[in-house]
Design a protein around this motif. Structure first.
Motif, mmCIF file in Angstrom:
data_model
loop_
_atom_site.group_PDB
_atom_site.id
_atom_site.type_symbol
_atom_site.label_atom_id
_atom_site.label_comp_id
_atom_site.label_asym_id
_atom_site.label_seq_id
_atom_site.Cartn_x
_atom_site.Cartn_y
_atom_site.Cartn_z
ATOM 1 N N LEU A 369 -10.605 -7.201 3.649
ATOM 2 C CA LEU A 369 -9.791 -6.923 2.471
ATOM 3 C C LEU A 369 -8.327 -7.149 2.818
ATOM 4 C CD1 LEU A 369 -11.502 -3.653 1.218
ATOM 5 C CD2 LEU A 369 -11.644 -5.919 0.204
ATOM 6 N N ASP A 370 -7.535 -7.448 1.787
ATOM 7 C CA ASP A 370 -6.109 -7.678 1.993
ATOM 8 C C ASP A 370 -5.388 -6.335 2.038
ATOM 9 O OD1 ASP A 370 -3.608 -8.702 2.193
ATOM 10 O OD2 ASP A 370 -3.461 -9.337 0.100
ATOM 11 N N THR A 371 -5.451 -5.693 3.189
ATOM 12 C CA THR A 371 -4.839 -4.376 3.343
ATOM 13 C C THR A 371 -4.546 -4.154 4.822
ATOM 14 O OG1 THR A 371 -5.253 -1.998 3.210
ATOM 15 C CG2 THR A 371 -7.177 -3.398 3.357
ATOM 16 N N HIS A 372 -3.616 -3.251 5.078
ATOM 17 C CA HIS A 372 -3.345 -2.885 6.464
ATOM 18 C C HIS A 372 -4.366 -1.876 6.985
ATOM 19 C CE1 HIS A 372 0.436 -5.029 6.577
ATOM 20 N NE2 HIS A 372 0.850 -4.409 5.487
ATOM 21 N N ARG A 435 -2.629 4.398 25.125
ATOM 22 C CA ARG A 435 -1.666 3.532 24.411
ATOM 23 C C ARG A 435 -1.602 4.016 22.975
ATOM 24 N NH1 ARG A 435 -2.971 -1.993 23.409
ATOM 25 N NH2 ARG A 435 -0.808 -2.330 22.856
ATOM 26 N N PRO A 437 1.112 6.152 19.859
ATOM 27 C CA PRO A 437 0.254 5.988 18.681
ATOM 28 C C PRO A 437 0.602 4.712 17.924
ATOM 29 C CG PRO A 437 2.077 7.445 18.144
ATOM 30 C CD PRO A 437 2.247 7.063 19.577
ATOM 31 N N PHE A 438 -0.378 4.177 17.224
ATOM 32 C CA PHE A 438 -0.139 3.123 16.253
ATOM 33 C C PHE A 438 -0.331 3.758 14.875
ATOM 34 C CE2 PHE A 438 -2.002 0.987 19.996
ATOM 35 C CZ PHE A 438 -0.835 0.377 20.433
ATOM 36 N N LEU A 439 0.642 3.528 14.035
ATOM 37 C CA LEU A 439 0.627 4.205 12.734
ATOM 38 C C LEU A 439 0.412 3.192 11.607
ATOM 39 C CD1 LEU A 439 3.705 6.576 13.192
ATOM 40 C CD2 LEU A 439 1.311 7.036 13.698
ATOM 41 N N LEU A 440 -0.512 3.498 10.757
ATOM 42 C CA LEU A 440 -0.733 2.656 9.573
ATOM 43 C C LEU A 440 -0.908 3.558 8.359
ATOM 44 C CD1 LEU A 440 -3.287 0.083 11.024
ATOM 45 C CD2 LEU A 440 -0.916 -0.392 10.404
ATOM 46 N N SER A 441 -0.403 3.127 7.261
ATOM 47 C CA SER A 441 -0.580 3.922 6.040
ATOM 48 C C SER A 441 -0.556 2.981 4.842
ATOM 49 C CB SER A 441 0.533 4.968 5.910
ATOM 50 O OG SER A 441 1.795 4.340 5.889
ATOM 51 N N TRP A 444 -0.166 4.534 -1.152
ATOM 52 C CA TRP A 444 0.520 5.793 -1.410
ATOM 53 C C TRP A 444 0.594 6.112 -2.898
ATOM 54 C CZ3 TRP A 444 4.629 4.662 -4.481
ATOM 55 C CH2 TRP A 444 5.133 3.366 -4.408
ATOM 56 N N TRP A 445 0.407 5.103 -3.745
ATOM 57 C CA TRP A 445 0.512 5.301 -5.185
ATOM 58 C C TRP A 445 -0.793 5.772 -5.802
ATOM 59 C CZ3 TRP A 445 0.327 0.918 -2.395
ATOM 60 C CH2 TRP A 445 -0.719 0.031 -2.637
ATOM 61 N N LYS A 446 -1.830 5.926 -4.956
ATOM 62 C CA LYS A 446 -3.140 6.325 -5.481
ATOM 63 C C LYS A 446 -3.524 7.691 -4.928
ATOM 64 C CE LYS A 446 -5.241 1.764 -5.792
ATOM 65 N NZ LYS A 446 -6.164 0.863 -5.109
ATOM 66 N N PRO A 447 -4.461 8.336 -5.576
ATOM 67 C CA PRO A 447 -4.950 9.597 -5.006
ATOM 68 C C PRO A 447 -5.566 9.348 -3.621
ATOM 69 C CG PRO A 447 -5.767 9.305 -7.243
ATOM 70 C CD PRO A 447 -5.098 8.035 -6.876
ATOM 71 N N LEU B 165 5.739 1.002 15.829
ATOM 72 C CA LEU B 165 4.443 1.652 16.093
ATOM 73 C C LEU B 165 3.301 0.927 15.378
ATOM 74 C CD1 LEU B 165 5.584 5.389 15.850
ATOM 75 C CD2 LEU B 165 5.447 3.939 17.868
ATOM 76 N N GLY B 220 -1.362 -6.156 -1.301
ATOM 77 C CA GLY B 220 -2.068 -6.174 -0.014
ATOM 78 C C GLY B 220 -1.138 -6.067 1.177
ATOM 79 N N ARG B 221 -1.244 -7.025 2.094
ATOM 80 C CA ARG B 221 -0.466 -6.949 3.332
ATOM 81 C C ARG B 221 0.991 -7.384 3.170
ATOM 82 N NH1 ARG B 221 -5.031 -9.818 6.720
ATOM 83 N NH2 ARG B 221 -5.406 -10.505 4.592
ATOM 84 N N ALA B 225 3.381 -1.862 6.517
ATOM 85 C CA ALA B 225 2.182 -1.302 7.145
ATOM 86 C C ALA B 225 2.351 0.184 7.413
ATOM 87 C CB ALA B 225 1.888 -2.033 8.459
ATOM 88 N N ASN B 226 3.585 0.640 7.553
ATOM 89 C CA ASN B 226 3.842 2.070 7.695
ATOM 90 C C ASN B 226 5.273 2.352 7.256
ATOM 91 O OD1 ASN B 226 5.587 1.504 9.850
ATOM 92 N ND2 ASN B 226 3.949 1.742 11.367
ATOM 93 N N PHE B 431 3.200 -0.690 -10.870
ATOM 94 C CA PHE B 431 2.124 0.295 -10.722
ATOM 95 C C PHE B 431 0.862 -0.137 -11.479
ATOM 96 C CE2 PHE B 431 3.127 4.420 -8.694
ATOM 97 C CZ PHE B 431 4.368 4.092 -8.179
ATOM 98 N N LYS B 474 3.522 9.696 -8.627
ATOM 99 C CA LYS B 474 4.219 8.731 -7.786
ATOM 100 C C LYS B 474 5.151 7.855 -8.628
ATOM 101 C CE LYS B 474 2.474 9.818 -3.834
ATOM 102 N NZ LYS B 474 3.331 10.458 -2.825
#
Lengths: 481, 1033
Positions: A369-372, A435, A437-441, A444-447, B165, B220-221, B225-226, B431, B474
């Protein structure tokens, strides 16, 4: 009475109302056009006065107005019902436009045809599609007649009939409308009162064609269609439904159409097959051998409701399908170009068998999927063709290959100053190196907003692992080679 | 050594940064960062805000920029010296001026030739090094690095490392470290900051979507990413780069090398060329006295004292060149026959009056010079010039470009920010909210409509977005975060800046959207902060009307000298007192008209008060009604302190003008001239209320020290606060009153010429042409329709009682077509419709519009006949096409139009009718309604029903949510007041229906008539043409 036209006014709206039980008796409007150009193209009686208005103005004039976009699936269902009704009048049927069928009645007995028309008006009305039927010497004249019928109109005197009809029936272009409006021409009679040649001089060949349409045109050959040979209907619920009422509502609509198709084809149903598609992508399937083959909607529904009343399902219903197996098999000759093979793709059969063993949601081609988000992919139905391999990446992946645990294992992690120091659970031991932390998120606009912290760790006693932490706690994602 | 962030982007990178420069500075200061470098994309748009906000926080505001190169890589540079800053401005200006707006790219050759005083970083993922590594591998990346090294030399290039990170970022960083060590390039840590705090990462994601025309679900990407690209403390950065301490230490070393800040910009105003043997001061004195002799006749006594005082001060402050430049510009305009008048506080100056810059005699009007200029003044005085809008003003602007060169002058920018409706619309789209919801929101909340009566959440609810929607929270939060951030850069309506030498040495210049215009990257407040002189060359529609009217009068042998108009003309004041002022400058609005019968202006100064009193400042300062009550004798004239009497006597004890506040501050608050000047600047500085708050406290303390009572002090302070909301200086009110009076006099005594001037300069003012035409008819003038044989391009006067509409009134008739038509008619009059078609060869839509407007009636039996004939050559098919060869009138088989059809055609083709108002036709269908003109006969409190076209809708910020609607009918106008709750309930009906039927209670007091709405409904659709309306401005 050479031709008849069956026409359903406010077709898109009625098609929607047939599929959404909550819309009956409500102010509802169908919207077409994008953005600011969106206008009301059809509206229910309760939303009178909103036709042609821009959406904001319509909602101002009619508080509580419910807006819907045209629903092609609902319209297709309604159109099939209309076609079935048309076949009850004549075997020569043309599906002329959305909400309109034309039938060739040449040679038919007028009295019997008229009686059949009344029967179809009643039948379609019961099915939530109040049809109007017009008849005349040309297909277009029949259509004009249908548009003025209440509910049936047979045109005897073409000139007198056309004289007062609104110009819009002849479908002038916006440019033609502007010119004719300036001339004060509001009716078909007003246009045809002007010499066709003068219209051609001013509006060109398109203008001459408009004049012809305003005059009811000449007879033409219909684009005939074959009657339906499968007697089935299906629908997908979005969102899925929990209760029986919406399913029964939909089944009634299906039954009305399928039964009419059967009757028009001179058949009856011997067996009904009901399939409920569940939210977890499994199915509930049941066949009902009818005590007596027939095409009576109410008796079909009694059978179906009796079953549904006693049915308990763990999942919500995401779709419904009804298939009627006709009492006598369809007798037909194979077409010249039809293949004699039943199914050339044994592959799909094997796949189906595989699905039956491991579950359909566990078979397919994984697609990222096109996501991080880590490990975000779906299984898609395998492609028929294999695409060319992509060029090698400039920087190929290296380092430890992650063998994911699916699902990941919950694990307890001892942390000191936010650094993981030891694991306890399915894997235990002190952490020697790490190694991260690696952070991904994201999202955020969704529940379902997610955030994940990932570590790669090496245990003192050996073993490389990937850990992750989200809102629910720590997880062991897998091992690293 | 403390970490310094050297690569931070703000929202002035336009869709590439999520925080304002002010927020970045605030957070950097909170993190105890000693300095912060702002590196916005392709510009220094935000550096003045950064500089100004950093001043009080002990933070050094360092200047940098991300340069987009021709290959689309991005090189961040940092400014080390003043020369470096000039190089940067030159690079940006060169790139921007040769490309359309926003598409300027710098060539590698240009960067190689002009990088002295600049340091460079290898950049982030868009930088040449990392981009080459990602796309083409290590060897190519090393070549890209070598190219940068070659340009910036061994000591001005730094290998930039960022750690966000992210998985896999180590590979890229390891390459940079290896390359830097092998190439001898020092490492430098940055956090590639794109927002001040993590929460603003949401804004950046929304901006990313806007940039890519995608929704959040589609992006998408492309999204971050953070949320790690925020400002981080020394400790955080040190921990991130624990293995590379030199990368952190180098940030402080680099910051120490960056000597340049905006404090040493080095700007100078251009010298004015004076005759040999004279300096600028002497020359100014000479031309001032020359002008004074013409203005005053004699220059003895008070005039000489005032002029000498002003000239001495101008000399001391070294402003002579500036005055001469303005004088020169005014002289140029007059030489070209272009009306010009200074507005604002310049009218307080006798020098400006003598130089012909302003038209108000400040000595006779007893105006306060200190409002304009004082000893303590450090910034440039503010002289705004009004010109007729349109081509004449453009002529003057181009003259400035001609005189000072393309890189010596430019327009100031205007920063358009994310506000209310536009934010909701763009964020809503990102949105994924459906268009119809956004349309509904836009329809509910018109541009300029007051949004404060409803919280955003309630506005959304009314538009159909409720708290049940999972995106709702949001959406609200993101709109709040985006509020006030820059959206794009426009150009100021008339502000121009000039400099000695090259303006592009101080601020980059770029092309404006308008042809032949260039614009700097700073707005007017930025320029003021940097001491850059701005001259406002403003276009005023009324100046154009006056100029056109005067020319018409002169052509008709009835010349008018504006300077010699009788100041007390009774007929003019009678119409003003009766609020018969449609089309009159400044006093034509609904609010002004509602005040005129109470105010009853009887002389010129009353008019100046009238102009000033209906302003947000006096209204919010609660000065308007007390003044009117005192004027009407309903309340006594009181002074809270007897020492206020000489200051406030002319305004009946009420503070109405900024000058009065300044005099109070000096005479009762003990302010020095420079403190008063600081107060003046605080009043005008709308960006931050803190400055005004400080001055307000200071004034309060001074007043108390001088024995002013608490009560009087509080009242004065309240007036001060309200003046920050657009209070007028007295001089400005007087300047505007001059134009108001002149327009009222011309409307009274040269009515046809004035209406023609108004119509020919539309759009302007409060009312549509349809309303102006009906107003002219009510005043007994005859308005003749457009005629193919008689009309000119614009409307024209026929005689003292009639005028004819011009071809420009016809919708869709283009200027070249009008010219062709007039040229053909100039050869010989048209003899038939066919002759007209053959000789003009207008397109079918244009011919149709002329026929629809009735303009061809002189060549055809009637409009329908003309419509029939103009279509004859309409077919594009050769089979049907005919060429009208001879004057062969074709008989039309069509019927004549009815009255209603003609009316509808008038509106379709012209947007107006020269005949009776359409409401007259509707009246029989509206049996219970009262005519606007009859309302005066009803008693106060009577319940009445009125109907008409809604021609204006207003909800000013000062009206606490009340809405004012003006309905127009065949007898005049009805003003309707709608209470806030009722407005919310009927918002869509009010905003979207073109004609309304309103029932309510009549308010009839002091000749001011309103209807307080109780029921509102749309007028039944009976074919009433849609009338243009003017809303929420």
């Amino acid at each position: 009475m050479n031709f008849a036209a069956l026409w359903i006014p406010r077709f898109a709206l009625l098609a929607l109302q047939r599929q959404e039980s909550g819309l009956a008796g409500q102010p509802v409007a169908v919207v077409a056009g994008e953005g600011r150009k969106a206008v009301i193209v059809e509206s229910s009686i309760e939303a009178e006065g909103t036709l042609g208005l821009a959406v904001p103005l319509a909602t101002a004039r009619c508080p509580g107005l419910q807006l819907r976009e045209p629903n092609p699936a609902a319209e297709q269902e309604a159109q099939r019902l209309l076609v079935a009704a048309a076949f009850a009048l004549s075997p020569r049927v043309e599906s002329t436009a959305r909400g309109c069928c034309t039938v060739d009645l040449q040679g038919a007995d007028p009295a019997q045809t008229l009686a059949a028309m009344h029967r179809q008006v009643a039948e379609l009305s019961d099915a939530g599609l109040p049809v109007r039927i017009g008849a005349g010497e040309t297909p277009l004249l029949a259509r004009f007649a249908a548009q003025r019928a209440d509910p049936i109109l047979i045109v005897e005197d073409r000139a007198a009939f056309l004289r007062e009809l609104p110009l819009s029936l002849a479908l002038p272009t916006p440019g033609q409308t502007e010119v004719l409006h300036g001339w004060g021409i509001k009716t078909l009679g007003g246009l045809t009162a002007l010499a066709k040649g003068e219209i051609g001089r001013r509006l060109g060949p398109e203008g001459a064609l408009l004049w012809d349409r305003a005059h009811g045109e000449s007879p033409r050959v219909l684009r005939l269609m074959e009657p339906s040979r499968t007697f089935a209907a299906d629908w997908a619920y979005d969102p899925p439904v929990e209760f029986i009422e919406p399913i029964l509502f939909k089944l009634r609509r299906f039954a009305e159409r399928v039964a009419l198709e059967l009757r028009s084809a001179g058949m009856v149903a011997a067996t009904l097959a009901l399939t409920l598609l569940l939210e977890d992508e499994t199915e509930h399937y049941r066949e009902f051998r009818l005590p007596e083959p027939g095409a009576n909607v109410d008796s079909w529904l009694r059978v179906l409701q009796t079953h549904l009343d006693t049915l308990r399902l763990a999942e919500r219903v995401a779709g419904v399908r009804l298939l009627a197996l006709p009492a006598r098999p369809v007798q037909r000759q194979d077409g010249l170009f039809e293949t004699g093979l039943t199914d050339p793709h044994a592959f799909w059969e094997n796949l189906a068998r595989l699905s039956a063993v491991v579950g359909p949601h566990r078979v397919g081609t994984p697609v990222n999927l096109d996501t991080h988000a880590p490990d975000a992919c779906v299984l898609e139905r395998p492609f028929v063709t294999v695409s060319a391999p992509e060029p090698l990446p400039i920087h190929p992946e290296h380092g430890g290959l992650l063998r994911r645990f699916r699902p990941p294992w919950p694990i307890r992690v001892l942390c000191v100053e936010a650094l993981p120091m030891a694991l306890d659970g399915g894997v235990r031991g002190e952490i020697r190196a790490r190694r991260g932390p690696f952070l991904l998120s994201g999202e955020w606009w969704k529940p379902g907003a997610w955030a994940v912290e990932t570590w790669q760790v090496e245990l003192a006693e050996g073993g490389l692992y990937q850990l992750s932490r989200d809102r629910a706690g720590w997880w062991l994602d897998g091992t690293l080679d | 050594m403390s970490y310094v962030e050297l690569h931070a982007r703000s929202a002035f990178s336009f869709l590439r940064g999520g925080s304002s420069p002010e927020d970045l500075v605030k957070v950097a200061a909170r993190l105890a960062m000693p300095a912060l470098a702002l590196c916005d994309r392709n510009g220094v748009y935000g550096v003045v805000r950064q500089h100004t906000s950093a001043k009080g926080l002990g933070l050094r505001a360092l200047v940098g920029c991300e340069l987009t190169m021709v290959d689309d890589t991005v090189v961040p540079v940092l400014v080390a010296t003043q020369a470096g800053y000039r190089q940067l401005c030159a690079l940006l200006t060169t790139a921007n001026l040769r490309a359309p707006k926003g598409e300027g790219r710098i060539t590698w050759e240009e960067l190689a030739a002009g990088n002295q005083g600049l340091l460079a970083l290898t950049g982030d993922e868009e930088g040449p090094l990392r981009r080459a590594w990602r796309e083409r591998g290590a060897a190519e990346a090393a070549l890209a690095g070598a190219k940068l090294q070659e340009i910036f030399g061994p000591d001005r290039l730094f290998a930039e490392l960022q750690r966000h990170l992210l998985p896999n970022e180590d590979d890229e960083n390891n390459f940079i470290i290896d390359w830097a060590r092998s190439a001898g390039v020092p490492l430098l840590a940055t956090n590639g900051v794109r927002y001040a705090l993590p929460a603003a990462g949401a804004v950046l994601d929304v901006f990313t979507c806007l940039r890519h025309h995608a929704t959040l679900d589609q992006a998408g990407r492309l999204l971050s990413a953070n949320r790690q690209a925020h400002l981080k403390s020394h400790a955080q950065m040190k921990a991130l780069f624990a293995d590379l301490p030199e990368a952190i230490e180098n940030t402080a070393r680099v910051a120490a090398r960056l000597e340049f800040t905006l404090a040493n910009l080095g700007y100078r105003f251009p010298d004015y060329p004076v005759p040999a043997g004279q300096d600028q001061d002497e020359f100014l004195r000479k031309v001032t006295y020359f002008g004074a002799h013409q203005r005053y006749g004699t220059t003895g006594g008070a005039v000489r004292r005032q002029l000498d005082r002003e000239l001495d001060l101008i000399g001391t402050l070294r402003f002579a060149g500036y005055f001469l430049m303005i004088w020169d510009l005014c002289a140029y305009s007059r030489g070209r026959g272009i009306l010009v008048q200074g507005r604002g506080s310049a009218a307080n100056s006798a020098v400006c009056y003598s130089l012909g810059i302003t038209a108000v005699d400040p000595i006779a009007s007893k105006l306060l010079f200190e409002r304009f200029l004082s000893e303590g003044r450090s910034d440039w005085p503010d002289i705004d010039l009004d010109f007729p809008s349109g081509d004449r003003r453009e002529d003057v602007i181009q003259e400035v470009y001609r005189k000072y060169g393309r890189t010596g002058a430019a327009m100031t920018a205007n920063v358009i920010t994310y506000q209310g409706r536009i934010t909701m619309r763009e964020v809503g789209k990102v949105f994924g909210f459906p268009e119809d919801v956004l349309d509904r929101f836009s329809a509910l909340y018109h541009h300029g409509d007051l949004p404060e009566t409803l919280e955003l959440k309630d506005q959304l609810k009314a538009a159909g977005v409720t708290g049940d929607d999972p995106r709702y929270g949001k959406l609200l939060e993101t709109c709040r975060l985006m509020h006030g951030l820059p959206r794009h850069l426009g150009q100021h309506s008339g502000g121009m800046v000039l400099s000695h030498g090259n303006l592009a040495d101080f601020v980059p210049i770029e092309n404006a959207q308008m042809p032949n215009r260039s614009v700097i990257q700073w707005d007017k407040t930025d320029c003021e902060e940097m001491g850059i002189v701005k001259v406002d060359l403003l276009g005023l529609g009324m100046m154009a009307v006056l100029q056109d009217t005067l020319e018409i009068c002169a052509d008709r042998g009835q010349p008018v000298d504006l300077g010699a108009l009788p100041k007390d003309d009774p007929e003019t004041f009678r119409l003003i007192q009766e609020a018969d002022t449609i089309g009159v400058f400044q006093i034509e609005s609904r609010a002004q008209m509602a005040t005129l019968p109470r105010m009853k202006p009887a002389n010129f100064y009353d008019l100046a008060i009238e102009v000033a009193i209906i302003r947000p400042g006096p209204i919010q300062g609660e000065a308007t009604n007390p003044y009117l009550d005192r004027r009407q004798g309903k309340a006594p004239v009181l002074y809270s302190d007897e020492r206020l009497r000489p200051i406030l006597e002319r305004t009946l004890g009420i503070v109405l003008f900024q000058e009065q506040i300044l005099r109070i501050a000096m005479e009762l608050g003990g302010f020095s001239a420079s403190e008063a000047d600081e107060l003046r600047r605080a009043i005008g500085f709308t960006r931050s209320p803190e400055r005004l708050n400080r001055m307000e406290e200071k004034l309060g303390a001074g007043l108390l020290r001088n024995g002013v009572s608490e009560e009087a002090s509080a009242s004065i302070r309240k007036s001060l606060a309200s003046f920050a909301l657009y209070g007028f200086p007295e001089s400005h009110a007087i300047s505007f009153a001059l134009l108001a009076y002149a327009s009222a006099w011309l409307r009274t005594h040269r009515a046809t010429a004035f209406y023609v001037g108004l119509i020919n300069n539309q759009p302007m003012g409060f009312y549509s042409v349809a309303t102006l035409v009906q107003d002219a008819r009510r005043r007994g003038l005859k308005v003749l329709p457009v005629c193919i044989q008689q009309s000119e391009a614009g409307s024209q006067v026929i005689d003292d009682h009639s005028f004819r509409l011009g071809f420009r009134s016809v919708k869709g008739l283009r200027a070249p077509s009008i010219a062709r038509l007039l040229a053909a008619r100039g050869q010989s009059p048209f003899t038939s419709v066919q002759d007209f078609m053959r000789r003009t060869e207008l397109g079918a839509p244009e011919r149709r519009m002329l026929a629809l407007a009735g303009a061809l009636n002189s060549l055809a039996e009637h409009r329908r006949s003309a419509l029939w004939q103009v279509e004859e050559s309409g077919s594009s098919d050769p089979l049907f096409r005919i060429t009208p060869a001879a004057d062969e009138p074709t008989l039309s088989p069509l019927e004549r139009m009815t009255h209603l059809e003609r009316l509808q055609s008038d509106y379709a083709a012209l947007g107006l009718t020269t005949g009776r108002h359409p409401m007259a036709l509707m009246r029989p269908h509206l049996p219970d309604t009262v005519l606007a003109g009859e309302l005066k006969n009803f008693r106060h409190g009577t319940r009445v029903k009125v109907a008409g076209s809604a021609i204006t809708r207003q909800r000013p910020g000062t009206a606490k949510g009340f809405c004012f609607i003006t309905l127009e009918d065949e007898s005049g106008h009805t003003n309707v007041i709608v209470r806030p709750q009722m407005f919310e309930d009927y918002r869509l009906i009010i905003n979207l229906e073109t004609a309304l039927v309103i029932t309510g209670r009549l308010q009839n007091e002091d000749g001011v008539i309103h209807v307080m709405a109780e029921e509102i409904e749309a007028m039944p659709a009976l074919g009433l043409p849609e009338q243009e309306s003017h809303n929420y401005h």
